[in-house]
Scaffold this active site. Sequence first.
Site, PDB file in Angstrom:
ATOM      1  N   ARG A 180       0.830  -1.207   0.000  1.00  0.00           N
ATOM      2  CA  ARG A 180       0.000   0.000   0.000  1.00  0.00           C
ATOM      3  C   ARG A 180       0.865   1.258   0.000  1.00  0.00           C
ATOM      4  O   ARG A 180       0.512   2.262  -0.606  1.00  0.00           O
ATOM      5  CB  ARG A 180      -0.976  -0.009   1.183  1.00  0.00           C
ATOM      6  CG  ARG A 180      -2.017   1.096   1.147  1.00  0.00           C
ATOM      7  CD  ARG A 180      -3.163   0.878   2.136  1.00  0.00           C
ATOM      8  NE  ARG A 180      -4.217   0.032   1.605  1.00  0.00           N
ATOM      9  CZ  ARG A 180      -5.316   0.487   0.994  1.00  0.00           C
ATOM     10  NH1 ARG A 180      -5.498   1.786   0.813  1.00  0.00           N
ATOM     11  NH2 ARG A 180      -6.232  -0.347   0.536  1.00  0.00           N
TER      12      ARG A 180
ATOM     13  N   GLU B 250      -9.780   5.683   7.303  1.00  0.00           N
ATOM     14  CA  GLU B 250      -8.354   5.986   7.222  1.00  0.00           C
ATOM     15  C   GLU B 250      -7.996   7.303   6.526  1.00  0.00           C
ATOM     16  O   GLU B 250      -7.102   8.014   6.981  1.00  0.00           O
ATOM     17  CB  GLU B 250      -7.632   4.837   6.501  1.00  0.00           C
ATOM     18  CG  GLU B 250      -7.744   3.518   7.229  1.00  0.00           C
ATOM     19  CD  GLU B 250      -7.272   2.369   6.360  1.00  0.00           C
ATOM     20  OE1 GLU B 250      -6.153   1.898   6.576  1.00  0.00           O
ATOM     21  OE2 GLU B 250      -8.029   1.937   5.474  1.00  0.00           O
TER      22      GLU B 250
END
Lengths: 804, 487
Positions: A319, A728
Amino acid sequence: MSALSERPDNPIVGIPMPHESAALHVTGEALYTDDLVGRIAGTLHAWPVQAPHTHALVTALRPEKAYEVPGVVRVLTADDVPGVNDAGVKHDEPLFPTEVMFHGHAVCWVLGETQEAARLGAAAVEVDYEPLPSLVTVQEAIAAESFQGTPRHLERGDAEAALEGAAHVFDGEFEFAGQEHFYLETHVSLALVDEGGQVLVHSSTQHPSETQEIVAHVLGVPSHEVTVQCLRMGGAFGGKEMQPHGYAAIAALGATLTGRPVRLRLNRTQDMTMSGKRHGFHSTWRVGFDDEGHILALEATLTADGGWSLDLSEPVLARALCHIDNAYWVPDIRVDGRVARTNKTSQTAFRGFGGPQGMLVMEDLLGRCAPLLGIDPLELRRRNLYQQDQTTPYGQPVRQADRLTACWNQVADSGEVARRRAEIAEFNHRHPHTKRGLAMTPVKFGISFNLTAFNQAGALVHVYKDGSVLINHGGTEMGQGLHTKMLQVAATALGLPLSRVRLAPTRTDKVPNTSATAASSGADLNGAAIKNACEQIRERLAQVAGGRLGISPNDVRFDDGVVRGLSPASGEIGWNELVNTAYHQRVQLWAAGFYRTEGLHWDPNVMQGEPFKYFANGVAASEVEVDGFTGAYTLRRVDIVHDVGDSLSPLIDIGQIEGGFVQGAGWLTLEDLRWDTSDGPNRGRLATQAASTYKLPSFSEMPEDFRVKLLEKAHEEGAVYGSKAVGEPPLMLAFSVREALREAAAAFGPAGSSVDLGCPATPEAVYWALDRARTPQAPEAAPSDADAGAEPAMAGGCASWRGK
Amino acid sequence: MSTPATPGVTVNGDRLPLTGVAAHTTALDWLRGRGLTGAKEGCAEGECGACSVMVARPGTTSPTEWTSVNACLVPVAALDGQEVVTSEGLGSSSDLHPVQQELAVRGGSQCGYCTPGFVCSLAAEFYRPGRVATDEACDHEHGPNGVDLHALSGNLCRCTGYRPIRDAAFALGSPEDGDALAARQQQPPPEPRPTRIAVDGAEFVRPETLTETLALLTERPEAQIVAGSTDWGVEVNLRGRRAPLVVAVDRLPELRELSFRTDYVEVGAALTLTEIERKLNGRIPLLAELFPQFASRLIRNSATIGGNIGTASPIGDAPPALLALDADVVLASPRGERVVALADYFTGYRETVRAADELIRGVRLPLPLAPLVGFHKIAKRRFDDISSVAVGYALEITDGAVVQARIGLGGVAATPLRAVATEDALVGRPWTEETVRRAAAVLAEEGTPMDDHRASASYRSAMLGQSLLRLFHTHPQTHPGRQEVPA
């Protein structure tokens, strides 16, 4: 508009409402795992024996003296494990290790009638160690070529050639610190063998199914003999995605061996010294710009400090690589990523999951390069924002680039950024000892688990004969308001007032094989599964209602507990009556729901595909004031516009944005994880292992003026009721704070100063930055280099600049 | 010593017996063991406030004041005879207290774990007798309803980012007529009473008089003296300390007086920082600068001035200020009293001239006060952090020249100390930038700062020098002579 995203009339989703447990929270009636202990008679308490070495072999373990302590019931060791002695899914985390891999590693556990007995028992256990050489910093690991897992490589175009032809090329090195989750509720599990002979584990876990799997493999039993329940968590932030498993397994092992309930609750110091944290990273980079400041190419190497075992380090790294572009178009790019293996806690998921680390590299280099390019950093960032349908380095189109621009413009307008920056320039001119700075940074964050298989969810919805509804789903509540949203989804899907729907605790015997509540995906996945279950029931009830009302089932509408046809003439029927009728017609009144995210594909080996369903977008503008005597600062004002799609629950979403932002600001400016990196006797010990030494934001760090808006007209086709994930992405809006500090520090020096800022940008780091800016001839010896025993994360790295 | 009554605590209106309680049992563990699980353990060292509860304590502007304290730091035995209110006692989910209502509807809770603690800290502020609504003097830390956000400086929330909690705090009204907790504040506080609880050979004793206390300390030199017990709690919870005898001195009348004399102000050792702050009400400006920077409101509500000196930590916040004020320490023992200059009191790392049978009875601050003062604390976080360095200043400038200078330092050596060389570099010289720059260079070399997780040695040294420059920048003008302090 897709069927998934379409909202009926009068939806319950979209209504601002407090957390479903708010009244229980404020009165203290809300129960958490450790609050259950007093309800279960005869519970034993577990305490770890933590190794005082950073790397060592366990050459002998003698528990005998522990049994001399009154109240000690059992010492658990590797010999007691009937199944697999491992706490992870990668099989690289021995539950009872023979090799100590980090300072504070638990080598065995003691069960006592009281916590005091267990503690004293643990102190009495005799362990012999043979110390081994250790690697504590990521730099040491790189030098020793100590890596783990699969390195990853992301490439598009020819970065090297593009750099060769770029008008301006800069390179640098940047190392930055991780972050302690500091959920207020530490890790805790309470295990017992229930009346049916099944192992029941109450666990503060984001991933009940995986906790169940690990408990089962440690006990050597099939999964159906273990049930894990999570009522609620007192915060998690990713720290309870993988890390709870081992503690749950210890408690379960103790319960099966002694026949008594076992509670394992870490105190704060144990939690901080034993559980994983956000990965700190080391990075090196080369970037090329044209004369207008457009990014032409980027080459970077990211090294994540994984700690002693893999845990989630590989997907975190993936990521990070996928988010190094943040919101900017980088035509030619080559990024290499690897995971260092060090003798530290095994670093793990933390809100953003590598995304923040990748993006920080980009935001830091833009902040450093802007003055060297002679371009206002705000303008440099704006100029490089993605344009519609440009693609990411991994090949996914950026379909909503217009939303990035919309957020940017709205923040600039409503935040009066141009006017305030002029005022700041004036203020700075008049104040030699105090400077202000204002920075804007964007966020573009991919939503979905990178690993495609995780993008599935289940739900179980029961309608009882009296018309009341009970929902279960696979997601866990950690404070993010998932259950509130799920109640709203169910009420909307069934056309009921919220009061008719109740939500039961997350349990693996209700919904199996769940994914972690993580990757911001909880509402997307579980909401769609609940909606699916509710729609099955609603369709069956529509058949019954159609018969009663004499209309086509297709024309039946459910709204606020009343069922009617499209025309008022067709009459109506109350929900309860309809349910009762359906029961007597032997219609199934419950359903299992399921959802899989459509349209995802990802090849991890070449790092190409469309791993994300969509991107969440946002922009923040932060203004800070810095004191030139100390480097201390205040956050004067923050403006945010963030894209949550059509919000399922606006009060919840605003809370996620604000909370994520402040948590991100904590990581970037305040929270200072330090390990002892000296060669002294405490080498490898976490120096900041308590709330008194590890400081998270308090009231004094919140923005004095905090203005958060949701982007309007933001319907998301691909998600439940047009919403977007929110957990997030807002954390990364806090880059604006660090960049504002950089600008304020630069204002102490001559115009156009490029400022190298440590991360976290503590008052000390800001002080050195501004001191270097105002005394350009200061010796090169970076003061933080003299900081023996300090994590090099203090230092901003020593970029070597070269214009071309 | 008279025979103590059966020990017990009144919790949410119910009197609960304190039987079989170990001397090291904290109020938090005891409450949770009784099924009152609202208060949580977040850190076990008084940093997070998840364990906050309210205790009925003597007030400064009303007979009783509901005072928020960290239940994780208080020995429950010390609450014998006292009244405690927890989040469960303030309201129920079907009948919320106004504080609970505001926090609930405004999104003030997310995970909810810290929330009961916030509720208690905020409720104490809600009931604070001195709180008056004002349309003026509002800022991001002071609401129009008189709420001072510093009331929550010892409470941490990891979820919300605090904005909704601030909004809830600033939206509170006043207690309604008939509010039982508000009415309770108008009645006398629970009387101090002697306590003796012994379990498994460990004792908690609260003597009735100073004479008894001193006799006990003479007889049992190993006794652990506690007042606010904010250090005791950390030692018990984090370091497993189990003292055989704990002696509580926090309610002794001789240690709880604050009086203005001709030549000095005497401050009782067992007065809490909050009590001193309220009683002085700004009359000692250097201390008025110190108080908001001293830990958190939760800690100031329990921690005492005697305790801060007694632990002799080199990073205690009070000593640098008290050194600048030229304070004396009054030590009492069965042999009588002696007065020691604070500058001579500290002898080494956590070592002092105090004998085992001596008790700090109070602190004397000489009058008149120096006119130019400052308290500079360097820390990572503005609220509730431990200082990297702290500097207290008390200067007198006459006709443009420094005629007297006292500078107290914390965090730069094994003990708090006076910056003697810097004082010499200032006295007799004009109060000018040149003098200050020279003296700042001297100050930066005082002590032997160390590297640790709070700050590097070089930053600590730099901050010493910068501190004097900052003082000069804040007070560039010369000041009038000595100031009289109204009693």
